[in-house]
Design an enzyme around this catalytic site. Structure first.
Site, PDB file in Angstrom:
ATOM      1  CB  CYS A 246      63.271  45.880  21.307  1.00  0.00           C
ATOM      2  SG  CYS A 246      62.454  45.559  22.884  1.00  0.00           S
TER       3      CYS A 246
ATOM      4  CD  GLU B  11      60.126  43.783  20.644  1.00  0.00           C
ATOM      5  OE1 GLU B  11      59.911  44.712  19.845  1.00  0.00           O
ATOM      6  OE2 GLU B  11      59.733  43.799  21.843  1.00  0.00           O
TER       7      GLU B  11
ATOM      8  NE  ARG C 229      34.157  42.800  36.725  1.00  0.00           N
ATOM      9  CZ  ARG C 229      33.479  42.535  37.839  1.00  0.00           C
ATOM     10  NH1 ARG C 229      33.953  41.626  38.685  1.00  0.00           N
ATOM     11  NH2 ARG C 229      32.349  43.158  38.107  1.00  0.00           N
TER      12      ARG C 229
ATOM     13  CG  HIS D 166      60.073  46.171  25.858  1.00  0.00           C
ATOM     14  ND1 HIS D 166      60.516  47.221  25.087  1.00  0.00           N
ATOM     15  CD2 HIS D 166      59.467  46.738  26.932  1.00  0.00           C
ATOM     16  CE1 HIS D 166      60.211  48.366  25.660  1.00  0.00           C
ATOM     17  NE2 HIS D 166      59.570  48.095  26.787  1.00  0.00           N
TER      18      HIS D 166
ATOM     19  CD  GLU E 237      32.198  45.635  35.396  1.00  0.00           C
ATOM     20  OE1 GLU E 237      31.365  45.268  36.255  1.00  0.00           O
ATOM     21  OE2 GLU E 237      33.146  44.921  35.036  1.00  0.00           O
TER      22      GLU E 237
ATOM     23  CG  ASP F 277      25.071  46.604  43.251  1.00  0.00           C
ATOM     24  OD1 ASP F 277      23.976  46.453  43.815  1.00  0.00           O
ATOM     25  OD2 ASP F 277      25.186  46.908  42.049  1.00  0.00           O
TER      26      ASP F 277
ATOM     27  NE  ARG G 170      33.010  36.892  41.625  1.00  0.00           N
ATOM     28  CZ  ARG G 170      32.685  38.173  41.500  1.00  0.00           C
ATOM     29  NH1 ARG G 170      33.509  39.116  41.931  1.00  0.00           N
ATOM     30  NH2 ARG G 170      31.538  38.513  40.948  1.00  0.00           N
TER      31      ARG G 170
ATOM     32  CD1 TRP H 139      22.765  36.700  39.644  1.00  0.00           C
ATOM     33  CD2 TRP H 139      24.190  38.213  38.818  1.00  0.00           C
ATOM     34  NE1 TRP H 139      23.818  36.784  40.510  1.00  0.00           N
ATOM     35  CE2 TRP H 139      24.706  37.714  40.024  1.00  0.00           C
ATOM     36  CE3 TRP H 139      24.923  39.180  38.125  1.00  0.00           C
ATOM     37  CZ2 TRP H 139      25.923  38.144  40.550  1.00  0.00           C
ATOM     38  CZ3 TRP H 139      26.118  39.599  38.641  1.00  0.00           C
ATOM     39  CH2 TRP H 139      26.616  39.096  39.839  1.00  0.00           C
TER      40      TRP H 139
ATOM     41  CB  THR I  16      27.344  51.108  41.031  1.00  0.00           C
ATOM     42  OG1 THR I  16      26.531  51.505  39.927  1.00  0.00           O
ATOM     43  CG2 THR I  16      27.686  49.632  40.895  1.00  0.00           C
TER      44      THR I  16
END
Length: 330
Positions: A92, A59, A192, A57, A259, A208, A215, A178, A204
């Site tokens: 913690c 802390e 992302r 964690h 997306e 695609d 990236r 695009w 999709t």
């Protein structure tokens, strides 16, 4: 005097929130917490954010870095320190009690019933000053994915759309690369990197063959898991969801980025599962083309009002980003 101390506290809490926000998309099923430890002289002696996978964690990391300098220091943390036992590591609150800081400044009380105020009570009972609420709104925004999963039993769903001025996502042929420019596409990759999973529909995927990776230099390792909404066969390397409601079984996902195309967007909106919409609007007119949504279950214009709140707008090169959040009662 109180106002002066609050003014001194704000920059340190802002840094803790920034640390936690940078970890968003990496810490599920745990929250993405940030922590800063400041010596009595005003010097930062420890910084931490929840590690990938949820442990250690924030802390614990900050206290390990501060060492003995944590004694008498001020600790700034975006979420109340956990107070429940876990096989993955000590609470913690126990670590803080052992470190003996003078003050702990907490942005947000932990709504998890396993802690829910116990950490704050134990710290105060030990004579440690606890200040609650500084940076609450900012912390809620940073922790929205985890809070949504705790409150609604599912990840926070962000729907991303790249649109023309006239609201089209593609030409009649389906061509969509695009619509937006490079600045907008870079921003999508940041989103992302802050997501645990990205989901698209089978249409999709077939059109695609998207990689759905990150990236951006230095963030390539933060590419999230890939989800596919389909009733068809499984695809290697993809997690299959047969319908939008199956996101409720994603117990190790805080933030889900959708997306997919019009059918996937419509499916999630029809089930009222979208919490946030990112519209990347390009300064182009497509005319006849593919619309962003189909029928989403509304039969009267009056039913469409007061469902979405506009929260942000910014320029991204030639494009414009619009951010909307779902208005929910309670």
């Amino acid at each position: 005097m109180i106002a002066a101390k609050s003014a001194q506290d704000r920059p340190f809490m802002a840094e803790a929130i920034a640390l936690g926000d940078a970890a968003r998309g990496q810490t599920a099923p745990n929250p993405n917490v940030g922590c800063v430890i400041v010596s009595p002289a005003g010097k930062i002696v420890g910084r931490g954010a929840t590690a990938a996978g949820g442990r250690p964690h924030a802390e614990a990391i900050a206290l390990a870095q501060a060492g003995k300098r944590a004694r008498g220091a001020a600790v700034y943390v975006t979420l109340e320190p956990c107070a429940h036992d876990s096989p993955r590591g000590p609470a913690c609150t126990d670590l803080l009690l052992a470190a003996e800081p003078a003050r702990v400044v907490v942005a947000l009380k932990d709504p998890d019933p396993r802690t829910a105020g116990q950490g704050i009570r134990r710290l105060r009972a030990a004579g440690i000053e606890v200040k609650l609420g500084l940076g609450r709104d900012e912390a809620r925004r940073s922790l929205a994915g985890w809070l949504t999963r705790l409150e609604l039993g599912r990840p926070r769903v962000t729907l991303k759309l790249a649109l023309s001025i006239d609201g089209k996502i593609a030409l009649p042929s389906g061509e969509s690369k695009w619509i937006t420019g490079e600045d907008a596409r870079r921003h999508v990759h940041v989103e992302r990197a802050h997501s645990d999973m990205i989901l698209v529909g089978r249409g999709t995927y077939l059109a695609d063959r998207p990689r759905l990776d990150v990236r951006l230099p230095g963030l390539e390792e933060r590419s999230p898991r890939r989800g596919l909404l389909t009733r068809g066969e499984a695809v290697e390397g993809w997690e299959i969801l047969r319908n939008p409601r199956e996101i409720e079984r994603l117990h190790d996902v805080n933030d889900l980025l959708v997306e997919g195309g019009s059918s996937t967007a419509t499916a999630f909106l029809s089930e009222d599962l979208v919490d946030r919409i990112l519209i990347y609007r390009a300064p182009i007119i497509v005319g006849e083309g593919k619309s962003s949504f189909g029928y989403v279950g509304l039969d009267a214009i009056a039913d469409a009002h007061h469902r979405w709140r506009f929260v942000e707008e910014r320029r991204l090169g030639v494009d414009r980003l619009e951010v909307y959040e779902r208005v929910r009662e309670g």
